[in-house]
Each structure stands twice: as C-alpha cells, then as structure tokens.
Design an enzyme around this catalytic site. Structure first.
Site, PDB file in Angstrom:
ATOM      1  N   TYR A   1       0.975  -1.316   0.013  1.00  0.00           N
ATOM      2  CA  TYR A   1      -0.043  -0.085  -0.002  1.00  0.00           C
ATOM      3  C   TYR A   1       0.614   1.277  -0.117  1.00  0.00           C
ATOM      4  CZ  TYR A   1      -4.082  -3.136   1.013  1.00  0.00           C
ATOM      5  OH  TYR A   1      -4.825  -4.018   1.150  1.00  0.00           O
TER       6      TYR A   1
ATOM      7  N   LYS B   1       3.930 -15.269   4.008  1.00  0.00           N
ATOM      8  CA  LYS B   1       3.879 -16.243   2.547  1.00  0.00           C
ATOM      9  C   LYS B   1       5.379 -16.442   2.498  1.00  0.00           C
ATOM     10  CE  LYS B   1       1.616 -17.560  -0.035  1.00  0.00           C
ATOM     11  NZ  LYS B   1       1.077 -19.018  -0.096  1.00  0.00           N
TER      12      LYS B   1
ATOM     13  N   ASP C   1      -2.534 -18.070   3.389  1.00  0.00           N
ATOM     14  CA  ASP C   1      -3.731 -18.556   2.688  1.00  0.00           C
ATOM     15  C   ASP C   1      -4.097 -19.821   3.404  1.00  0.00           C
ATOM     16  OD1 ASP C   1      -1.118 -19.930   2.358  1.00  0.00           O
ATOM     17  OD2 ASP C   1      -1.642 -20.592   0.342  1.00  0.00           O
TER      18      ASP C   1
ATOM     19  N   ASP D   1      -5.391  -6.910   5.871  1.00  0.00           N
ATOM     20  CA  ASP D   1      -6.508  -6.264   5.286  1.00  0.00           C
ATOM     21  C   ASP D   1      -7.548  -7.124   4.997  1.00  0.00           C
ATOM     22  OD1 ASP D   1      -8.199  -4.424   4.417  1.00  0.00           O
ATOM     23  OD2 ASP D   1      -7.064  -3.934   2.633  1.00  0.00           O
TER      24      ASP D   1
ATOM     25  N   ASP E   1     -10.961  -8.881   8.170  1.00  0.00           N
ATOM     26  CA  ASP E   1     -12.206  -8.671   7.559  1.00  0.00           C
ATOM     27  C   ASP E   1     -12.929 -10.186   7.593  1.00  0.00           C
ATOM     28  OD1 ASP E   1     -12.320  -6.018   7.051  1.00  0.00           O
ATOM     29  OD2 ASP E   1     -12.282  -6.152   4.942  1.00  0.00           O
TER      30      ASP E   1
END
Length: 356
Positions: A142, A192, A224, A248, A252
């Site tokens: 970001y 990751k 994941d 992020d 959620d």
C-alpha cells in the site's frame, strides 16, 4: 479525568453512528466523573465536498491536538471516480501516516447472544471465537515505492512494491507479544515465506523478537492457510499478527464470520497518542439517514478508546456489558433474528445508554 477527542464523522452513516457513540461517552462521563470535550473535523468525501481535500490541514491539526481521534466512516459511490490520491480513502490513509499509526487492532469476538448469527457451523461456533487481529498499517504494497501503471513493450503494466523494513516488523511483533500477554499468551504470525523474500524477513524478525517473550507461544502460518483455518477452526487463534495486505484480508474474514461487520470495533495505534478508533464497517450510503445503521460497533469502538487510550477499564467494561444486555432482546436489521425486537440506530443507542 479530562480528555479531548477529535470527532471525524465522515460520510454515509458515519455522522449517525458517531452521534450515538458520543452520547454514550457523555453518559460514561456523568456516571464515572469524567469530562470529555469534542472537536469535530472533516475527512473523506465530506472534506472533499467542502474543501476539495480528503484530509484538510485543519483536520490534521485538530487530530494532533487531541488525546484520541474517533472516526465514523469514509467513502461512497459519489467519489468513486476520483483517483487514489484524492478519493475519500486517501484521507484515512493520510491520517494513519501523519499520526504514525503503525498497528491496527481488530478484535473478532462472537458474543454468546449472537451465536445464531454466526456464519460458521454450529459445532464450530460452540468452540468459541475470540481473536485479536493485529495488522501492520504503514508498510507493504500500500505504501511501497516504486508503484504505478506504465506501458512496456506495447502493453500496460501495473506494479506495486511489497516492502518491509526490519524496524517496522520488530515494532508490530513486539506489540503482538505484549497484547498476547494480556490474553491467552498465543501469537500466530501469518506470512507467505514460502514464496516471498519480504515474508522470509518478516518471519526471521518476528522470531528474533519472540526471544524476549518466552512466556508467549509463537507459531507461524502461511496466510492462505490462515484464511482456511479461520473458517475451519477459529478457536485455535488468540493473537494473529500479519502485514498490511494479508491483514486487510484476514481481519475482514475474522470479523464477518462472527455474524456482522456492524458489531466489531477497531483501534489504530502508534508509538504515542493520539490513537484512532473506528468501527470496521464502511459508510453504507444505501442506508444513510434512514435510522437503519447498527451503532454498536461504533459504541464498542468508544469502549476500546476508553480502555486503550485513557486506561479506563471499568468504564469500558460498563459500555461492553450494556451492549451485551441490549442484545438479549433487541437487534438492528443486520443482526436480526426471530424472537427479538427490531430497532433502529437511535433506539439502539438509547437502549445501550439506559442499561449503562
């Protein structure tokens, strides 16, 4: 206690839900002998409409002069055609950067009163859900440079740079371990590292910081797999710490499986005050001004502010207990179930204050 709070109602349902939270804070002040003063400022689409800037200088000055910042929501279809530097969300990213807010804390808790609204199988829900997701806020794709869209060999190419500096990882890891010490003393770090160099550095630094927290259990999990485990067996998690992009997404997911984004608060913290407190949901422009929004996430964000910004534990507990008492009989539309009484934004806020 006297504290100054900068209010950023923002867009959509933001002004409605912030109003209910402020009234709740006023009841807290009266009951416990505190004094809260407020300064309202513009951010997001409201600031664009008024001043052509999603984060006006006056807003930034007001935030920096406060003991805490309290935000409603930003954004909406009205401003979707703006570019990334001038759309409402740029105000939110900007305030995080300017205040040095490097950590976002999102508790995902399944209230027993809302077990019927949980999106998981009943047997999984019965195992419980009480997770603190700690997301790094100032690094990753970001904010990484270079970034952009350009033409290469006759076609457009978009690119962003995923980057983390060692000190950014070290400080978020330290906060995660400190938070876990106050909970169940378990940290799961998500990355990751199997494919990303930046994640290999992340995993190394988190492990180094862990050496100062031998009383806290540390595990590592690929992001994941963490996404899958959150719906398969969320009870295994206590504190989950991760980078900006993965956080992020995972925060959620952790939030929504509890049943409604309208129930969950968050805090964004830096090395010093002020912190920023806000509900995790969006501006919901489709129901703005209709007395339909759920104000409980915002009221619970006020409780987080009382606890984390001002150190007012019993006051925060009182607000949270009042919310739970309301949920025994009353619901807004997003969490409605058979046998409960449907109420609107204002009525739900009133009910919380009556129980408070």
């Amino acid at each position: 206690m006297n504290k100054k709070i900068c209010l950023l109602p923002g867009d959509g349902i933001g002004p409605e839900i912030v109003h209910e939270a402020v009234q709740t804070l006023d009841v807290v002040a009266k009951r416990f002998g505190h004094a809260f003063s407020y300064e309202r400022a513009l951010i997001g689409g409201a600031a664009i409409d008024a001043e052509g800037n999603p984060l006006p200088p006056a807003t930034l000055a007001a935030c920096k002069a406060s003991d805490a910042v309290f935000l409603g929501a930003v954004g909406g279809p009205k401003w979707d055609h703006f570019d990334n530097t001038t759309r409402p969300e740029a105000g939110l990213l900007g305030i995080r950067k300017e205040l040095g807010l490097f950590a976002n804390l999102r508790p995902a808790i399944l209230f027993p009163e809302l077990a019927g609204a949980c999106l998981l199988r009943p047997d999984i829900a019965r195992a419980g859900l009480d997770i603190m997701v700690i997301r790094e806020l100032t690094g990753c794709v970001y904010f990484g440079q270079p970034r952009g869209i350009e033409t290469r060999a006759g076609e457009r190419v978009g690119f962003n740079n995923m980057i983390y500096r060692e000190h950014e990882i070290r400080r978020i890891a330290k906060l995660a371990f400190e938070t876990a010490r106050l909970r169940r003393k378990k940290v799961c770090s998500c990355d990751k590292a199997n494919v990303l160099d930046v994640s290999r550095l992340w995993r190394d630094v988190v492990g180094e910081v862990h050496k100062d927290f031998h009383d806290v259990e540390l595990t590592h999990m690929y992001a994941d797999n963490a996404a899958m485990q959150l719906v398969r067996a969320p009870a295994q998690f206590d504190v989950l710490v991760t980078g900006n992009l993965f956080g992020d997404i995972l925060s959620d997911e952790a939030a929504v499986i509890t049943g409604s984004l309208g129930m969950l608060p968050s805090a964004s913290l830096g090395a010093a005050a002020p912190g920023l407190f806000e509900p995790i949901h969006g501006s919901a422009p489709d129901i703005a001004g209709q007395d339909k929004a759920n104000p409980l996430a915002t009221i619970l964000s006020a409780a987080m502010m009382l606890r984390m910004a001002f150190g007012l534990e019993k006051e925060a507990d009182a607000v949270e207990n009042a919310v739970r008492a309301c949920l025994k009989d009353y619901r807004t539309g997003d969490i409605m179930e058979a046998g409960k009484n449907l109420v609107g934004t204002r009525k739900m806020g009133t009910l919380v204050r009556e129980r408070l």
